[in-house]
Design a protein around this motif. Structure first.
Motif, PDB file in Angstrom:
ATOM      1  N   GLU A 125       0.866  -1.174   0.000  1.00 34.86           N
ATOM      2  CA  GLU A 125       0.000   0.000   0.000  1.00 34.86           C
ATOM      3  C   GLU A 125       0.903   1.224   0.000  1.00 34.86           C
ATOM      4  O   GLU A 125       2.046   1.160   0.463  1.00 34.86           O
ATOM      5  N   TYR A 126       0.382   2.306  -0.540  1.00 34.88           N
ATOM      6  CA  TYR A 126       1.158   3.537  -0.635  1.00 34.88           C
ATOM      7  C   TYR A 126       0.447   4.642   0.124  1.00 34.88           C
ATOM      8  O   TYR A 126      -0.734   4.882  -0.101  1.00 34.88           O
ATOM      9  N   GLN A 127       1.171   5.285   1.038  1.00 33.72           N
ATOM     10  CA  GLN A 127       0.570   6.418   1.736  1.00 33.72           C
ATOM     11  C   GLN A 127       1.200   7.718   1.235  1.00 33.72           C
ATOM     12  O   GLN A 127       2.417   7.904   1.310  1.00 33.72           O
ATOM     13  N   PRO A 128       0.354   8.630   0.726  1.00 35.11           N
ATOM     14  CA  PRO A 128       0.873   9.904   0.222  1.00 35.11           C
ATOM     15  C   PRO A 128       1.519  10.758   1.315  1.00 35.11           C
ATOM     16  O   PRO A 128       1.072  10.775   2.452  1.00 35.11           O
ATOM     17  N   VAL A 129       2.574  11.454   0.924  1.00 34.69           N
ATOM     18  CA  VAL A 129       3.218  12.469   1.760  1.00 34.69           C
ATOM     19  C   VAL A 129       2.992  13.777   1.007  1.00 34.69           C
ATOM     20  O   VAL A 129       3.272  13.845  -0.182  1.00 34.69           O
ATOM     21  N   VAL A 130       2.444  14.777   1.684  1.00 31.06           N
ATOM     22  CA  VAL A 130       2.146  16.010   0.962  1.00 31.06           C
ATOM     23  C   VAL A 130       2.994  17.194   1.425  1.00 31.06           C
ATOM     24  O   VAL A 130       3.474  17.227   2.557  1.00 31.06           O
ATOM     25  N   ASP A 131       3.131  18.141   0.522  1.00 28.40           N
ATOM     26  CA  ASP A 131       3.731  19.430   0.840  1.00 28.40           C
ATOM     27  C   ASP A 131       2.633  20.210   1.564  1.00 28.40           C
ATOM     28  O   ASP A 131       1.558  20.439   1.005  1.00 28.40           O
ATOM     29  N   LEU A 132       2.859  20.587   2.812  1.00 27.35           N
ATOM     30  CA  LEU A 132       1.796  21.191   3.605  1.00 27.35           C
ATOM     31  C   LEU A 132       1.370  22.564   3.092  1.00 27.35           C
ATOM     32  O   LEU A 132       0.253  23.009   3.337  1.00 27.35           O
ATOM     33  N   ALA A 133       2.255  23.235   2.368  1.00 31.32           N
ATOM     34  CA  ALA A 133       1.892  24.559   1.862  1.00 31.32           C
ATOM     35  C   ALA A 133       1.015  24.463   0.619  1.00 31.32           C
ATOM     36  O   ALA A 133       0.080  25.241   0.453  1.00 31.32           O
ATOM     37  N   THR A 134       1.294  23.487  -0.245  1.00 32.24           N
ATOM     38  CA  THR A 134       0.590  23.428  -1.528  1.00 32.24           C
ATOM     39  C   THR A 134      -0.391  22.260  -1.645  1.00 32.24           C
ATOM     40  O   THR A 134      -1.165  22.211  -2.591  1.00 32.24           O
ATOM     41  N   SER A 135      -0.343  21.321  -0.707  1.00 31.20           N
ATOM     42  CA  SER A 135      -1.151  20.102  -0.736  1.00 31.20           C
ATOM     43  C   SER A 135      -0.777  19.146  -1.865  1.00 31.20           C
ATOM     44  O   SER A 135      -1.453  18.163  -2.106  1.00 31.20           O
ATOM     45  N   ARG A 136       0.315  19.440  -2.538  1.00 34.06           N
ATOM     46  CA  ARG A 136       0.771  18.520  -3.582  1.00 34.06           C
ATOM     47  C   ARG A 136       1.359  17.269  -2.963  1.00 34.06           C
ATOM     48  O   ARG A 136       2.058  17.345  -1.947  1.00 34.06           O
ATOM     49  N   VAL A 137       1.117  16.130  -3.604  1.00 38.40           N
ATOM     50  CA  VAL A 137       1.719  14.887  -3.136  1.00 38.40           C
ATOM     51  C   VAL A 137       3.167  14.869  -3.613  1.00 38.40           C
ATOM     52  O   VAL A 137       3.430  14.888  -4.810  1.00 38.40           O
TER      53      VAL A 137
END
Ligand code: C2E
Ligand code: MG
Ligand code: MG
Ligand code: MG
Length: 283
Positions: A43-55
């Motif tokens: 399974e893959y859990q996304p890590v996001v950039d907290l400023a832009t919400s980009r994965v």
């Protein structure tokens, strides 16, 4: 009388131990079969950039479906490590995840892959070559791969472990300290290993807002990481107020059920199609 009681206690203990040994042997045999029959999934859990919400990346998390039931990694990783089965299992995860993430990458979505390492895997013969060949065969650039380690891995064979990880880093692979802040040697590890990233343990994030000490500690870790030029990822974000505080602290990246749960590969496929690959659930 006392002797009698004591003797019985020993017997009970022995019977208990026996059951334990049998269970462990069964688990080892089941693991072996699971490997042959391909009962594992990632399974893959996304890590996001907290400023832009980009994965920015996905973390690969191994799953075992044993006869229709899900077995949590905590229950089989230890036995897999003890029996050495972790080595072929980890190699499968490495190759499979590199292949899948390489396929998801496009010119507009340069996501990375985070992988959890095990100590036995690092110490296996040809570990460095195996990582190199997984990268070459999949076409995943070394800079897109982050290898996560915890400090327990540096307890035994510390020198050799550091040598191997440093070798990979020279190839362009990134290194992260996982569960940062929970072990007594987290800070020492920063000096021993050339790391690029720290992942703040959920035990800090869970106290954000409610617990003053944990909030202060989290703020301190974020600042420390940034002062050292590291990427700081907060793990285990579950509530909006935690997310808000982390943003306010300037924490750059985040991971947790609020942002996105671990998902099967087709979930990431779907994510790839959403606009800009941003997540909006509370983020
Ligand atoms: P980890 O590397 O720290 O991975 C994060 C764990 O936290 C994952 O559990 C993930 O599902 C869980 N998690 C993520 N967000 C949240 C949240 O908001 N709240 C809570 N309560 N939990 C959250 P998982 O998948 O059960 O994995 C547990 C551990 O097993 C991992 O901890 C890692 O140390 C190990 N592991 C998992 N996959 C692998 C693998 O492929 N190889 C190796 N060597 N270890 C692995
Ligand atoms: Mg991890
Ligand atoms: Mg962690
Ligand atoms: Mg963990």
């Amino acid at each position: 009388r006392a002797k009698e009681l004591g003797g019985r206690r020993v017997e009970v203990f022995a019977a208990h131990m026996h059951a334990d040994v049998v269970r462990r042997l069964e688990l080892a045999a089941d693991l072996q079969r699971a490997l042959l029959e391909n009962q594992f999934a990632i399974e893959y859990q996304p890590v996001v950039d907290l400023a832009t919400s980009r994965v920015t990346a996905v973390e690969a998390l191994v799953r075992w479906v044993r006869g229709g039931t899900f077995v949590p990694p905590e229950q089989f990783l230890g036995p897999a490590e003890d029996t050495g089965l972790i080595v072929p299992l980890s190699e499968w995860i490495l190759r499979e995840a590199c292949r899948e993430v390489a396929a998801w990458r496009t010119s507009s979505w340069d996501i990375g892959l985070s992988l959890n390492l095990s100590s036995r895997q690092i110490m296996a013969p040809r570990f460095v070559e195996t990582v190199e060949s997984a990268l070459t065969e999949s076409g995943l650039p070394p800079s897109a791969l982050t290898l996560e380690v915890i400090e327990e891995m540096l307890v035994e064979d510390a020198e050799e472990t550091i040598t191997r990880l440093s070798e990979l880093r020279r190839l362009g692979v990134r290194l992260a300290i996982d569960d940062f802040g929970t072990g007594y040697a987290s800070l020492a590890l920063l000096r021993q290993l050339p790391v690029d990233m720290i992942k703040i343990d959920p035990s800090f994030v869970s106290g954000l807002g409610g617990d003053e000490t944990l909030t202060l500690l989290t703020r301190t870790i974020v600042r420390l990481g940034h002062d050292l030029g590291l990427i700081v990822v907060a793990e285990g974000i579950e509530r909006p107020e935690q997310l808000e505080l982390l943003r306010e602290m300037g924490c750059t990246r985040g991971q947790g059920f609020l942002v996105a749960r671990p998902m099967a590969a087709r979930g990431v496929d779907a994510l790839m199609c959403t606009s800009l690959s941003s997540l909006h659930s509370g983020v």
